[in-house]
Design an enzyme around this catalytic site. Sequence first.
Site, PDB file in Angstrom:
ATOM      1  N   CYS A 172      -4.005   5.704 -10.170  1.00  0.00           N
ATOM      2  CA  CYS A 172      -3.062   5.994  -9.771  1.00  0.00           C
ATOM      3  C   CYS A 172      -3.262   7.755  -9.612  1.00  0.00           C
ATOM      4  O   CYS A 172      -3.584   8.206 -10.615  1.00  0.00           O
ATOM      5  CB  CYS A 172      -1.654   5.402  -9.234  1.00  0.00           C
ATOM      6  SG  CYS A 172      -0.417   6.941  -8.124  1.00  0.00           S
ATOM      7  N   GLY A 273     -12.742   1.394  -1.666  1.00  0.00           N
ATOM      8  CA  GLY A 273     -12.779   2.851  -1.073  1.00  0.00           C
ATOM      9  C   GLY A 273     -13.526   2.773   0.065  1.00  0.00           C
ATOM     10  O   GLY A 273     -14.415   2.608   0.199  1.00  0.00           O
TER      11      GLY A 273
END
Length: 393
Positions: A172, A273
Amino acid sequence: TARRACAADIRSCGDFFGRWPVQRRSAWHGWPAFFCSDKTATGRCPSLFLHKCLSFPQNYGKLNKIGRGRERNRLELFGKELASPVVLAPMAGVTDYAFRTVCAGLGTGVTEMVSSRALVYQDKKSRSLLRKNTGSLCGAQLFGNEPEIMAQAAVLALKYSGCDFIDLNMGCPMPKIVNNGDGCALMKDTALAGHIIRAVKDAVSVPVTVKMRLGWDRSSINAPVLARIAAENGADAIAVHARTKTMLYSGRADWDHIREVCACVHIPVVANGDIDSPEAALRCRAHSGAQLCMVGRAAFGDPWLLGQIAAALCGQEIPERPALSERMDLALHQIELAADDKGEHIACLEARKHLSWYLRGVAHSSFYKDQISRLSTLEEVYTVVKAIKRDLR
């Protein structure tokens, strides 16, 4: 350098989570029927699209040979059969019980990230985030930077949720997380990260996975290093978001760096991603060598994307999304699940963003998006959804 150092130990980067299957399509020539490991559909399924996805055939038929002439077996993770080669990324405020439930059967789910400290200190809200969905494997994601606390939290998460695996957040990038030494900050202290992984692995009986990024910034890309440390300390799988911490969610994901991670470990690697379409998933697999992919923001309001990507990765025909009326039926079901889980008021507040996501790309929807932004009761939700189904296509 990392790839050369590990070259002698490399097995095929395709051997992740078992070898994923390509099954012949079912008789109705639609969605691949292996997306759910249950033999019957689970829960209410208003959409014919999801009904087909959640159907399970009586037998698999023969496997096709795919990819370099290799015959692949059923997809497995931790010795359990997987529904598809797609994982729904854990996202705070999004992947709650309701959303994971409507996505179940189309991909493995992971809960919203939960603070290890809050869980150990008996925070009821944190505990509620761990509710396990049915219909797919489900992991509980924890964040923190203290090995003992993380281990205690993992035990509690397993106790409260009965989850299939524990996922450790080391990726994160948000300031409120990294400023406390959590999340991606652990990539700057890989020794501590290894201690945390080992402590959690020793504390629980279920598999442990790690979610990471490429590194802190472009000058300190160390995902292969952390991947090796994770594997050495007992991690059963790794997910890599192909951006650095400083990139946040901007720029392009660099899938080539994931290939370096694949080359250094024998445990499964999941690529994450910019996987926002079936075509992107195929390109990602070609660049990264990872046979599984993780889908994040692209799935907002579009759980069908998980099935489309799974079909592409398994060599099947990619079907269209269902009509808007069916999509809104599923959106309504998601909101009803949220109301049962969190109460009507919270569910309706969260419905404002979810319904808007379901309307992305729908022509002439701005009027209804304005109404959605003021929703406060389920009755208002029903009224707006009924009007959308009547007026929009």
